[in-house]
Design an enzyme around this catalytic site. Structure first.
Site, PDB file in Angstrom:
ATOM      1  N   LYS A 174       0.849  -1.192   0.000  1.00  0.00           N
ATOM      2  CA  LYS A 174       0.000   0.000   0.000  1.00  0.00           C
ATOM      3  C   LYS A 174       0.884   1.242   0.000  1.00  0.00           C
ATOM      4  O   LYS A 174       1.540   1.549   0.991  1.00  0.00           O
ATOM      5  CB  LYS A 174      -0.921   0.028   1.218  1.00  0.00           C
ATOM      6  CG  LYS A 174      -2.023   1.071   1.054  1.00  0.00           C
ATOM      7  CD  LYS A 174      -2.732   1.398   2.347  1.00  0.00           C
ATOM      8  CE  LYS A 174      -2.009   2.408   3.176  1.00  0.00           C
ATOM      9  NZ  LYS A 174      -1.752   3.712   2.529  1.00  0.00           N
ATOM     10  N   GLU A 249      10.568   0.980   9.733  1.00  0.00           N
ATOM     11  CA  GLU A 249      11.530   2.045   9.396  1.00  0.00           C
ATOM     12  C   GLU A 249      10.837   3.355   9.712  1.00  0.00           C
ATOM     13  O   GLU A 249       9.903   3.750   9.006  1.00  0.00           O
ATOM     14  CB  GLU A 249      11.893   1.980   7.902  1.00  0.00           C
ATOM     15  CG  GLU A 249      12.579   0.703   7.473  1.00  0.00           C
ATOM     16  CD  GLU A 249      14.007   0.586   7.998  1.00  0.00           C
ATOM     17  OE1 GLU A 249      14.538   1.579   8.537  1.00  0.00           O
ATOM     18  OE2 GLU A 249      14.565  -0.509   7.895  1.00  0.00           O
ATOM     19  N   CYS A 283      13.589  11.026   6.172  1.00  0.00           N
ATOM     20  CA  CYS A 283      13.701  10.491   7.531  1.00  0.00           C
ATOM     21  C   CYS A 283      15.110  10.663   8.073  1.00  0.00           C
ATOM     22  O   CYS A 283      15.299  10.872   9.262  1.00  0.00           O
ATOM     23  CB  CYS A 283      13.327   9.017   7.536  1.00  0.00           C
ATOM     24  SG  CYS A 283      14.199   8.078   6.279  1.00  0.00           S
ATOM     25  N   GLU A 384      10.526  15.411  15.137  1.00  0.00           N
ATOM     26  CA  GLU A 384      10.748  15.354  13.690  1.00  0.00           C
ATOM     27  C   GLU A 384       9.788  16.323  13.003  1.00  0.00           C
ATOM     28  O   GLU A 384       8.573  16.201  13.147  1.00  0.00           O
ATOM     29  CB  GLU A 384      10.500  13.931  13.178  1.00  0.00           C
ATOM     30  CG  GLU A 384      10.880  13.781  11.720  1.00  0.00           C
ATOM     31  CD  GLU A 384      10.502  12.423  11.140  1.00  0.00           C
ATOM     32  OE1 GLU A 384       9.376  11.955  11.395  1.00  0.00           O
ATOM     33  OE2 GLU A 384      11.332  11.836  10.426  1.00  0.00           O
TER      34      GLU A 384
HETATM   35  P1  NAD Z   1       2.672   7.997   8.048  1.00  0.00           P
HETATM   36  O1  NAD Z   1       3.124   7.222   9.218  1.00  0.00           O
HETATM   37  O2  NAD Z   1       1.627   9.014   8.218  1.00  0.00           O
HETATM   38  O3  NAD Z   1       2.133   7.025   6.895  1.00  0.00           O
HETATM   39  C1  NAD Z   1       2.924   5.999   6.352  1.00  0.00           C
HETATM   40  C2  NAD Z   1       2.027   4.961   5.727  1.00  0.00           C
HETATM   41  O4  NAD Z   1       1.255   4.348   6.752  1.00  0.00           O
HETATM   42  C3  NAD Z   1       1.017   5.507   4.727  1.00  0.00           C
HETATM   43  O5  NAD Z   1       0.911   4.586   3.660  1.00  0.00           O
HETATM   44  C4  NAD Z   1      -0.277   5.547   5.521  1.00  0.00           C
HETATM   45  O6  NAD Z   1      -1.428   5.443   4.718  1.00  0.00           O
HETATM   46  C5  NAD Z   1      -0.126   4.336   6.404  1.00  0.00           C
HETATM   47  N1  NAD Z   1      -0.884   4.348   7.655  1.00  0.00           N
HETATM   48  C6  NAD Z   1      -1.330   5.411   8.364  1.00  0.00           C
HETATM   49  N2  NAD Z   1      -1.967   5.010   9.481  1.00  0.00           N
HETATM   50  C7  NAD Z   1      -1.930   3.656   9.484  1.00  0.00           C
HETATM   51  C8  NAD Z   1      -2.395   2.656  10.394  1.00  0.00           C
HETATM   52  N3  NAD Z   1      -3.037   2.958  11.519  1.00  0.00           N
HETATM   53  N4  NAD Z   1      -2.161   1.359  10.097  1.00  0.00           N
HETATM   54  C9  NAD Z   1      -1.499   1.024   8.976  1.00  0.00           C
HETATM   55  N5  NAD Z   1      -1.035   1.926   8.076  1.00  0.00           N
HETATM   56  C10 NAD Z   1      -1.237   3.231   8.332  1.00  0.00           C
HETATM   57  O7  NAD Z   1       3.990   8.613   7.437  1.00  0.00           O
HETATM   58  P2  NAD Z   1       4.110   9.606   6.205  1.00  0.00           P
HETATM   59  O8  NAD Z   1       3.632  10.957   6.653  1.00  0.00           O
HETATM   60  O9  NAD Z   1       3.548   8.989   4.980  1.00  0.00           O
HETATM   61  O10 NAD Z   1       5.704   9.632   6.036  1.00  0.00           O
HETATM   62  C11 NAD Z   1       6.537  10.397   6.813  1.00  0.00           C
HETATM   63  C12 NAD Z   1       7.205   9.572   7.882  1.00  0.00           C
HETATM   64  O11 NAD Z   1       7.878   8.459   7.306  1.00  0.00           O
HETATM   65  C13 NAD Z   1       8.285  10.349   8.611  1.00  0.00           C
HETATM   66  O12 NAD Z   1       8.151  10.168   9.993  1.00  0.00           O
HETATM   67  C14 NAD Z   1       9.578   9.730   8.120  1.00  0.00           C
HETATM   68  O13 NAD Z   1      10.654   9.840   9.008  1.00  0.00           O
HETATM   69  C15 NAD Z   1       9.176   8.327   7.873  1.00  0.00           C
HETATM   70  N6  NAD Z   1      10.091   7.675   6.926  1.00  0.00           N
HETATM   71  C16 NAD Z   1      10.999   6.777   7.416  1.00  0.00           C
HETATM   72  C17 NAD Z   1      11.905   6.168   6.554  1.00  0.00           C
HETATM   73  C18 NAD Z   1      12.946   5.188   7.063  1.00  0.00           C
HETATM   74  O14 NAD Z   1      13.512   4.487   6.246  1.00  0.00           O
HETATM   75  N7  NAD Z   1      13.202   5.114   8.366  1.00  0.00           N
HETATM   76  C19 NAD Z   1      11.856   6.462   5.188  1.00  0.00           C
HETATM   77  C20 NAD Z   1      10.925   7.376   4.731  1.00  0.00           C
HETATM   78  C21 NAD Z   1      10.029   7.972   5.614  1.00  0.00           C
END
Ligand code: NAD
Length: 488
Positions: A174, A249, A283, A384
C-alpha cells in the site's frame, strides 16, 4: 488527468465502494489523477489473493533463478521508462526532477541487486553428533503487508518488493494515499513482466481501514512498514493480532556534527544538503546541525549566504532545487513548528515563511528555514518536523557533541565533519544511530543495511541484511542410524 485502477490478483480493479481520491500536483494544485480509495474489505480481498498465490499458486515452486530473472526484467523495464517515472514522481510528490531521476535509477538498481541475491539465499550445516546430519533451510516468510510513505514513493516500493520477491514471498503493498501514482505505474510493468497473478498486489487507499487491515489481518505473516513513529507504534500494536513478523523504518531527528577542523566549504554544503534535499522531507535528514562553538557564527553566516541558491519552483522547471511540500496539511504542520521555534526563543536566521511570487502561490511552498542558537531541550531540536527546517545547536567539545547528538528518542542517522579521521571514527563509534557518514551526508547504497536504533525502527532494509526480514529459518535434523533409538 488519468483515472487509475489498482492492481490485485493480476487484475485492474476499482474500490468496492467505487470511491476515488483526487491526486493533485503539490506545486500548483492541478488535478493529475484519480485513484481508487480502498477500504478494509478491499485490503482483505487483496490479502486473500496474496494468500492464495503463496499457498496454492505456482509461486512456491518457482525457483530462485526465475524469481531473480523477473526482478532483472522489472529493473530493465523501469530503466526503459525512467523519464516517465521521474516526471510522474515529481508531479505527484513535488521533488525536483534531478532527485526523481536519481530515485528511479536507484529503484531499478535495487530490483537488480535483489534479483542477484535471489540465487544466493542459503542455509548452513552445523557440526552435530556424528550419527546425525543437521542443516538449515531458508524459506519465504509468507504473505507480506507492506506499507510505505510519500517521500520516496517509487524507491520505497523497490525497497519493500525486491527482497520480498527474491525470498519467494507474496505481497500486498500500500503506497501512501498522497503519492500512489508511480506505484501504480510500477504495477503496469509488473503485469507486463508476467509476475504470476496475486504475487504482487498494489492497493491504493488510506492508512485508516486499508493500512490497518494489512497490519491487523491474521492472514498476513509479516508486515513491513515505513512511516512515522506514531503510526509505527500503531502498526506494531495491530501486528500483535497474530504475532506477525514486523519490520519498522520510522522517523529521525538526526545530528549532523561539524567540528572546527572540518573542511569548511564541504561542511557548509553538507549541512545544507543534509537539511534541505527533498524539501527536508527525509527520515535521515540532518535536521539538527551541531556546530563547534569556535566556527559556529561563521558557519551559520556562510549557510545563510548560500540559501538563496536553493531555487524554489515546480520540480520540472530546470534549475529548481527545492519543490513544494507534499500537501497543504503537511505545510501547515511544518509552519506550526516554525511558530513553536520562535516562541521557544530560537533565533530565526532565514526563511520561516511562504515564498513570494505568483508562480509559487498555487503550491505548498515554504522557504528553507534555519533556526540558530537552538537549545537541545527545545521541541524544534527534539521532534521530527519533516520539512525544510534546520535547527543549529552550538557545542563546546567532542564529549559535548556526542552527548547532545545522542540525547534523542530517535537513532536513525548521523554525520560527522572533521579532517581528523581518528576523531571522525571515534565519534561515529559513540553515536547511537544506524546510518552514519563522515565528511558527507545522505549517500547510501542498496548494498548497505538501512535502519535505525531506538525509536527509529526495528530491523534493517537493503543489502544482505534486508532479505533476512523475508526469510524463515528451518532446522532439519536427519538420523544417520538405522536402528530404533530404543528409549522405551
Ligand atoms: P505515516 O506514518 O503518516 O504514513 C505511512 C504509511 O502508513 C502511509 O501509507 C499511511 O497510509 C499508512 N498508515 C497510516 N496510518 C496507518 C495505520 N493505523 N495502520 C497502517 N497503516 C497506516 O507517514 P508519512 O507521513 O507517509 O511519512 C513520513 C514519515 O515516514 C516520517 O516520519 C519519516 O521519518 C518516515 N520515513 C521513514 C523512513 C525510514 O527508512 N526510516 C523512510 C521514509 C520515511
Amino acid at each position: 488527468m488519468k483515472n487509475y485502477e489498482m492492481y490485485v490478483n493480476g487484475k485492474w480493479i476499482k474500490a468496492r465502494s467505487g470511491a476515488t481520491r483526487e491526486i493533485r500536483d503539490p506545486a500548483n494544485g492541478e488535478l493529475i489523477a484519480r485513484v481508487p480509495e480502498s477500504t478494509r474489505e478491499d485490503a482483505a480481498a487483496a490479502i486473500d489473493a496474496a494468500r492464495a498465490a503463496f499457498d496454492k499458486g505456482p509461486w512456491r515452486a518457482t525457483n530462485a533463478q526465475d524469481r531473480g530473472k523477473l526482478l532483472f526484467k522489472l529493473a530493465d523495464a523501469i530503466r526503459k521508462e525512467a523519464k516517465i517515472f521521474a516526471e510522474l514522481e515529481t508531479r505527484n510528490c513535488g521533488k525536483p526532477l534531478a532527485e526523481s531521476e536519481f530515485d528511479v535509477a536507484d529503484a531499478a538498481n535495487c530490483f537488480e541487486f535483489y534479483g542477484g541475491l535471489a540465487t544466493k539465499i542459503h542455509g548452513e550445516t552445523m557440526q552435530v553428533p556424528a550419527n546425525s546430519l543437521s542443516f538449515v533451510l531458508r524459506e519465504p516468510v509468507g504473505v507480506c503487508g507492506q506499507i510505505i510513505p510519500w517521500n520516496y514513493p517509487l524507491l520505497m516500493c523497490a525497497w519493500k518488493l525486491a527482497p520480498a520477491i527474491a525470498a519467494g514471498c507474496t505481497t500486498v503493498l500500500k503506497p501512501s494515499e498522497l503519492t500512489p501514482l508511480t506505484a501504480l505505474e510500477l504495477a503496469r510493468l509488473i503485469e507486463a513482466c508476467e509476475f504470476p497473478a496475486g504475487v504482487i498486489n498494489i492497493l491504493t487507499g488510506p492508512g485508516a481501514g486499508a493500512g490497518e487491515e494489512l497490519a491487523m489481518s491474521s492472514k498476513v505473516d509479516k508486515v513491513a512498514f515505513t512511516g512515522g513513529t506514531v503510526t509505527g507504534r500503531k502498526v506494531m500494536e495491530s501486528a500483535t493480532s497474530n504475532l506477525k513478523k514486523i519490520s519498522l523504518e520510522l522517523g529521525g531527528k538526526n545530528p549532523n556534527i561539524v567540528f572546527a577542523d572540518a573542511d569548511f566549504e564541504s561542511a557548509v554544503d553538507g549541512a545544507l544538503f543534509g537539511a534541505f534535499a527533498n524539501q527536508g522531507e527525509v527520515c535521515s535528514a540532518g535536521s539538527r546541525l551541531l556546530v563547534e562553538e569556535s566556527i559556529h557564527r561563521k558557519l551559520v553566516d556562510a549557510m545563510v549566504k548560500k540559501v538563496p541558491r536553493i531555487k524554489l519552483g515546480h520540480g520540472l522547471t530546470p534549475g529548481v532545487k527545492m519543490g513544494p511540500l507534499v500537501s497543504a496539511a503537511h505545510r501547515e504542520k511544518v509552519e506550526s513548528y516554525i511558530r513553536i521555534g520562535v516562541q521557544e526563543g530560537a533565533k530565526l536566521v532565514c526563511g520561516g515563511k511562504r515564498p513570494e511570487g505568483k508562480d509559487l502561490a498555487g503550491g505548498n511552498f515554504l522557504e528553507p528555514t534555519i533556526f540558530d542558537d537552538v537549545k537541545p531541550a527545545m521541541r524544534i531540536a527534539r521532534e521530527e518536523i519533516f520539512g525544510p527546517v534546520l535547527s543549529v545547536i552550538p557545542f563546546k567539545n567532542e564529549e559535548d557533541a556526542i552527548r547532545i547528538a545522542n540525547d534523542s528518542e530517535y537513532g536513525l542517522a548521523a554525520g560527522v565533519w572533521t579532517l581528523n579521521i581518528n576523531r571522525g571514527l571515534r565519534v561515529i563509534k559513540q553515536l547511537r544511530a544506524g546510518i552514519t557518514w563522515i565528511n558527507t551526508y545522505h549517500p547510501t547504497f542498496n548494498e548497505m543495511p538501512w535502519g535505525g536504533y531506538k525509536q527509529s525502527g526495528t530491523g534493517r532494509e537493503l543489502g544482505l541484511y534486508g532479505i533476512e526480514a523475508y526469510l524463515e529459518t528451518k532446522q532439519v535434523n536427519v538420523s544417520l542410524d538405522e536402528a530404533p533409538i530404543g528409549w522405551y
